[in-house]
Design a protein around this motif. Structure first.
Motif, PDB file in Angstrom:
ATOM      1  N   SER A 193      -4.272  11.000  -2.509  1.00 12.91           N
ATOM      2  CA  SER A 193      -4.590  10.281  -1.095  1.00 12.91           C
ATOM      3  C   SER A 193      -5.897  10.892  -0.858  1.00 12.91           C
ATOM      4  O   SER A 193      -6.518  10.187   0.276  1.00 12.91           O
ATOM      5  CB  SER A 193      -3.593  10.597  -0.049  1.00 12.91           C
ATOM      6  OG  SER A 193      -3.314  11.593   0.164  1.00 12.91           O
ATOM      7  N   LYS A 245       0.964  -1.187   0.085  1.00 13.45           N
ATOM      8  CA  LYS A 245       0.000   0.102  -0.119  1.00 13.45           C
ATOM      9  C   LYS A 245       0.749   1.135  -0.002  1.00 13.45           C
ATOM     10  O   LYS A 245       0.228   2.303   0.170  1.00 13.45           O
ATOM     11  CB  LYS A 245      -1.037  -0.048   1.336  1.00 13.45           C
ATOM     12  CG  LYS A 245      -1.970  -1.117   1.213  1.00 13.45           C
ATOM     13  CD  LYS A 245      -2.770  -1.375   2.437  1.00 13.45           C
ATOM     14  CE  LYS A 245      -3.838  -2.243   2.279  1.00 13.45           C
ATOM     15  NZ  LYS A 245      -4.711  -1.968   3.427  1.00 13.45           N
ATOM     16  N   SER A 271     -12.097   8.177  -3.769  1.00 18.84           N
ATOM     17  CA  SER A 271     -11.946   6.807  -4.262  1.00 18.84           C
ATOM     18  C   SER A 271     -10.961   5.906  -3.026  1.00 18.84           C
ATOM     19  O   SER A 271     -11.072   4.705  -2.877  1.00 18.84           O
ATOM     20  CB  SER A 271     -11.429   6.880  -5.647  1.00 18.84           C
ATOM     21  OG  SER A 271     -12.156   7.332  -6.729  1.00 18.84           O
ATOM     22  N   LEU A 272      -9.928   6.854  -2.667  1.00 16.95           N
ATOM     23  CA  LEU A 272      -8.791   6.103  -2.005  1.00 16.95           C
ATOM     24  C   LEU A 272      -9.282   6.306  -0.478  1.00 16.95           C
ATOM     25  O   LEU A 272      -8.730   5.680   0.262  1.00 16.95           O
ATOM     26  CB  LEU A 272      -7.387   6.605  -2.007  1.00 16.95           C
ATOM     27  CG  LEU A 272      -6.737   6.391  -3.433  1.00 16.95           C
ATOM     28  CD1 LEU A 272      -5.348   7.261  -3.629  1.00 16.95           C
ATOM     29  CD2 LEU A 272      -6.625   5.081  -3.445  1.00 16.95           C
ATOM     30  N   LYS A 273     -10.143   7.277  -0.206  1.00 19.30           N
ATOM     31  CA  LYS A 273     -10.472   7.278   1.185  1.00 19.30           C
ATOM     32  C   LYS A 273     -11.338   6.121   1.635  1.00 19.30           C
ATOM     33  O   LYS A 273     -11.364   5.857   2.880  1.00 19.30           O
ATOM     34  CB  LYS A 273     -11.214   8.393   1.403  1.00 19.30           C
ATOM     35  CG  LYS A 273     -10.581   9.856   1.573  1.00 19.30           C
ATOM     36  CD  LYS A 273      -9.820   9.982   2.903  1.00 19.30           C
ATOM     37  CE  LYS A 273      -9.019  11.306   3.056  1.00 19.30           C
ATOM     38  NZ  LYS A 273      -8.235  11.410   4.258  1.00 19.30           N
ATOM     39  N   ALA A 301      -6.647   5.080   2.904  1.00 16.99           N
ATOM     40  CA  ALA A 301      -5.310   5.659   2.334  1.00 16.99           C
ATOM     41  C   ALA A 301      -5.150   6.991   3.156  1.00 16.99           C
ATOM     42  O   ALA A 301      -5.823   7.829   3.611  1.00 16.99           O
ATOM     43  CB  ALA A 301      -5.438   6.321   0.885  1.00 16.99           C
ATOM     44  N   TYR A 313     -10.551   2.996   0.976  1.00 21.56           N
ATOM     45  CA  TYR A 313      -9.634   1.976   1.455  1.00 21.56           C
ATOM     46  C   TYR A 313      -8.732   2.518   2.716  1.00 21.56           C
ATOM     47  O   TYR A 313      -7.760   1.945   3.057  1.00 21.56           O
ATOM     48  CB  TYR A 313      -8.755   1.426   0.371  1.00 21.56           C
ATOM     49  CG  TYR A 313      -9.435   1.187  -0.854  1.00 21.56           C
ATOM     50  CD1 TYR A 313     -10.131  -0.235  -0.817  1.00 21.56           C
ATOM     51  CD2 TYR A 313     -10.102   1.718  -1.986  1.00 21.56           C
ATOM     52  CE1 TYR A 313     -10.834  -0.781  -1.916  1.00 21.56           C
ATOM     53  CE2 TYR A 313     -10.865   1.468  -2.911  1.00 21.56           C
ATOM     54  CZ  TYR A 313     -11.243   0.193  -3.000  1.00 21.56           C
ATOM     55  OH  TYR A 313     -11.877  -0.119  -4.082  1.00 21.56           O
TER      56      TYR A 313
END
Length: 346
Positions: free
Chosen positions: A331, A276, A335-337, A341, A339
């Motif tokens: 970040s 990651k 979209s990444l929040k 990030a 998961y």
């Protein structure tokens, strides 16, 4: 009192070039019709910074700057700041340059003109600029276009042709279309039974009916979602993926790769494919290192001097800063929040 045209800036030898400063000052005199020599000298002395004025006093000793004419003051500075230039060194810098990825075609052409200022090409200046302008491009459509031109192409025509090709290349780039062929998808309906003879559990066989009553059946899967990939079945059943290898048919504690070390970040406990961490990498650095021989023994390893981030124009530093800013922006995207990030200190 007559209106004054223009603004006369201060000359700081640590920041400004004297040749450019004196040319601007003379233009200021012309715009304001200043012809008196004493007034010219007074304006020049008033425009000098403290360091420049002290330097002028040292150059003019034993005379005082107030007692020297305007032209003599200019000659003292020009003699002091006149650089020692070697024609072949200037030409080497001119021919060694390449077009930077970060600059436009017009910026590249202007930079070439600046490098050719002290090369003394004479009447062959336009041909030298044209040849170096063409050879400074990497392999691609612009360079291929130049190979179709004749030798009578001028430098200005080369700039126009390169600009037109670059604009056409970016303006008419059509998005790629992907066609997915619809096919039937089958999945294995796994029915686990216990072997009565051995006591072990066995999986499906490669025949329709096993000898001990175990049946392997094939049925058509739901193809309503064409983006379903292999391995999606365990996601649909609610099983969580392994945090070591990313697989879905086992837990993290049972993973075969749990003692492996990631080849990307160097951490132990996961594989590279699910790492990651994101690192910035400089693909086209401007900084240049060098190698030296360690000794006369050919078996000795050489000395490597990487010289990272040492280019005089700080191109590599600016590129890294831009990459970090971009990672920070990505970040924070929704979209990444999802998961989790986040940026961590290392």
């Amino acid at each position: 009192m007559a209106a004054q045209f223009g603004i006369q800036s201060e000359f700081n030898p640590d920041v400004h070039d004297f040749d450019i400063f004196i040319r601007k000052l003379k233009s200021f005199f012309v715009a304001n019709a200043i012809v008196n020599e004493e007034r010219k000298r007074a304006i020049l002395l008033n425009a000098l910074s403290e360091n420049a004025f002290v330097l002028l006093e040292n150059l003019a000793l034993p005379a005082k700057p107030e007692n020297i004419s305007f032209d003599d003051i200019v000659k003292l500075f020009e003699t002091y700041y006149k650089p020692t230039r070697v024609v072949f060194a200037e030409r080497f810098a001119f021919y060694a340059t390449k077009k930077w990825d970060s600059e436009t075609i017009q910026e590249y052409a202007v930079r070439l003109r600046g490098l050719a200022t002290h090369c003394k090409f004479g009447t062959s200046l336009d041909n030298a600029l044209r040849d170096k302008f063409i050879c400074g491009f990497e392999k691609g459509k612009i360079l291929d276009m130049f190979f179709t031109k004749d030798e009578h192409l001028t430098f200005q025509e080369a700039i126009q042709a390169a600009t037109a090709t670059d604009v056409a290349n970016h303006s008419y780039r059509l998005p790629a279309t992907v066609q997915v062929k619809g096919e039937n998808i089958y999945k294995l309906d796994y029915q686990e039974v216990k072997d009565q003879r051995t006591g072990y559990r066995s999986g499906p066989r490669n025949r329709e009916q096993s000898s001990r009553g175990q049946t392997t059946r094939f049925r058509r899967a739901d193809t309503s979602n064409t983006n379903t990939s292999s391995g999606s079945s365990w996601r649909q059943t609610g099983m969580s993926s392994c945090k070591v290898c990313g697989g879905g048919n086992h837990g993290t504690q049972r993973c075969f790769y749990r003692e492996y070390t990631c080849t990307f970040c160097g951490a132990k406990g996961h594989l590279r494919r699910i790492c990651k961490k994101v690192f910035s990498m400089l693909v086209h650095p401007k900084s240049k290192g060098y190698i030296e021989l360690r000794s006369s023994d050919p078996l000795d390893s050489p000395k490597f001097y990487a010289n990272y981030l040492s280019d005089p124009e700080y191109h590599d530093v600016r590129t890294f800063i831009a990459a970090i800013r971009e990672k920070q922006r990505i970040s924070q995207s929704p979209s990444l929040k999802r998961y989790g990030a986040e940026i961590v200190d290392t």
